[in-house]
Motif scaffolding. Sequence first.
Motif, short mmCIF file in Angstrom:
data_model
loop_
_atom_site.label_atom_id
_atom_site.label_comp_id
_atom_site.label_asym_id
_atom_site.label_seq_id
_atom_site.Cartn_x
_atom_site.Cartn_y
_atom_site.Cartn_z
N LEU A 4 0.83 -1.20 0.00
CA LEU A 4 0.00 0.00 0.00
C LEU A 4 0.87 1.25 0.00
O LEU A 4 0.57 2.24 -0.67
CB LEU A 4 -0.87 -0.03 1.26
CG LEU A 4 -2.26 0.58 1.22
CD1 LEU A 4 -3.10 -0.04 0.10
CD2 LEU A 4 -2.95 0.36 2.57
N GLU A 5 1.97 1.19 0.76
CA GLU A 5 2.80 2.37 0.97
C GLU A 5 3.88 2.55 -0.09
O GLU A 5 4.25 3.67 -0.42
CB GLU A 5 3.48 2.30 2.35
CG GLU A 5 2.48 2.41 3.49
CD GLU A 5 3.09 2.19 4.86
OE1 GLU A 5 2.34 2.28 5.85
OE2 GLU A 5 4.30 1.92 4.94
N GLY A 58 3.98 0.58 -3.10
CA GLY A 58 3.57 0.12 -4.43
C GLY A 58 3.07 1.26 -5.30
O GLY A 58 2.85 2.38 -4.82
N LEU A 59 2.91 0.97 -6.58
CA LEU A 59 2.43 1.98 -7.50
C LEU A 59 1.04 1.65 -8.02
O LEU A 59 0.56 2.25 -9.00
CB LEU A 59 3.44 2.17 -8.65
CG LEU A 59 4.80 2.72 -8.20
CD1 LEU A 59 5.79 2.81 -9.36
CD2 LEU A 59 4.65 4.09 -7.54
N ASP A 60 0.37 0.70 -7.35
CA ASP A 60 -1.03 0.44 -7.70
C ASP A 60 -1.93 1.43 -7.00
O ASP A 60 -1.73 1.75 -5.82
CB ASP A 60 -1.44 -0.98 -7.27
CG ASP A 60 -0.81 -2.04 -8.15
OD1 ASP A 60 -0.37 -1.68 -9.27
OD2 ASP A 60 -0.74 -3.20 -7.72
N PHE A 61 -2.88 1.91 -7.73
CA PHE A 61 -3.88 2.85 -7.20
C PHE A 61 -4.94 2.02 -6.47
O PHE A 61 -5.76 1.36 -7.10
CB PHE A 61 -4.47 3.61 -8.39
CG PHE A 61 -5.58 4.57 -8.04
CD1 PHE A 61 -5.30 5.76 -7.39
CD2 PHE A 61 -6.89 4.29 -8.40
CE1 PHE A 61 -6.33 6.67 -7.10
CE2 PHE A 61 -7.92 5.20 -8.11
CZ PHE A 61 -7.63 6.37 -7.46
N ARG A 82 -2.49 13.69 -5.56
CA ARG A 82 -1.58 12.79 -4.85
C ARG A 82 -2.36 11.95 -3.84
O ARG A 82 -3.41 12.37 -3.37
CB ARG A 82 -0.51 13.58 -4.11
CG ARG A 82 0.42 14.35 -5.05
CD ARG A 82 1.67 14.76 -4.33
NE ARG A 82 2.47 15.68 -5.10
CZ ARG A 82 3.71 16.04 -4.75
NH1 ARG A 82 4.26 15.56 -3.64
NH2 ARG A 82 4.40 16.89 -5.50
N LEU A 83 -1.82 10.79 -3.52
CA LEU A 83 -2.41 9.91 -2.50
C LEU A 83 -1.43 9.81 -1.35
O LEU A 83 -0.21 9.81 -1.57
CB LEU A 83 -2.58 8.50 -3.08
CG LEU A 83 -3.94 8.07 -3.61
CD1 LEU A 83 -3.85 6.62 -4.04
CD2 LEU A 83 -5.04 8.23 -2.58
N ASP A 135 -1.00 5.64 3.30
CA ASP A 135 -1.93 4.51 3.43
C ASP A 135 -3.15 4.61 2.50
O ASP A 135 -4.10 3.84 2.65
CB ASP A 135 -2.33 4.27 4.90
CG ASP A 135 -2.95 5.50 5.52
OD1 ASP A 135 -3.07 6.53 4.83
OD2 ASP A 135 -3.35 5.43 6.69
N GLN A 136 -3.07 5.52 1.57
CA GLN A 136 -4.07 5.65 0.49
C GLN A 136 -5.49 5.91 0.98
O GLN A 136 -6.46 5.51 0.33
CB GLN A 136 -4.03 4.43 -0.44
CG GLN A 136 -2.66 4.22 -1.08
CD GLN A 136 -2.71 3.47 -2.42
OE1 GLN A 136 -3.71 3.47 -3.13
NE2 GLN A 136 -1.60 2.84 -2.79
#
Lengths: 139, 139
Positions: free
Chosen positions: A10-11, A13-16, A85-86, A89-90
């Motif tokens: 989550l922190e 990675g580059l997955d949305f 931006r995210l 922890d998204q």
Amino acid sequence: MATSLHNHELEEGLDFRPKFDASGLVTCVATDVATGEVLMVAHMNDEALRKTIASGEAWYFSRSRNALWRKGETSGHTQRVLEMRLDCDQDAVWIRVEQTGAACHTGRRSCFYRKVEGGPKLTFVDADKVFDPTAAYRE
Amino acid sequence: MATSLHNHELEEGLDFRPKFDASGLVTCVATDVATGEVLMVAHMNDEALRKTIASGEAWYFSRSRNALWRKGETSGHTQRVLEMRLDCDQDAVWIRVEQTGAACHTGRRSCFYRKVEGGPKLTFVDADKVFDPTAAYRE
């Protein structure tokens, strides 16, 4: 905080993968791209997030009206999103926007027009009105 | 939004009356006083808010640990609060801070070190680490 494999993804990675709360929302902070000023704090659900990304205009989810809304759809005070931006922890989104008119339904450029001082007590700051909120407005 | 007398007081009054959610929290956005960058989004309960005002250092309430914490109490990465503002309906707080070290537990200055791009997909931006998060850290 112990970092599990899940947190690491989550922190780092580059997955949305936005982490919505129990109500299906993430918090969104909108700042003025020119001044850095915080204009407003609101919420987005999955649809608002996707519409914002796809259109480049800010969409939110109103908890009080339980409805999706495009910022400025009735007032004309739209927000053009120059960057999104995210956070780590998204679960929070930061958008840097070009604000047309005013972000706040009270007529101020920003919703944050009062400063907290000792007491605590509030004082007005940057509180000039950009438009007259007594005119028809619904957001 | 229809503005009731209650809303008018909340929005135009100078009484400090934070509107806590069902969990007793308000959302807090911390920005870097020097750059305007959003450092983090977190929560404050009544006690965190009052301790922040009284001490001039940022205190938060951790939802995951269900505990009050002074930012930087274990890491040393404290936040000195130079200004606090409340938004129109008093359920969000904006603090402008002098950040010692980094705001993010991952070691970055800001928690917002990833940009959302078409796809959507994330890319790193301003993601250099200020400290090594593998060293002991708990926040």
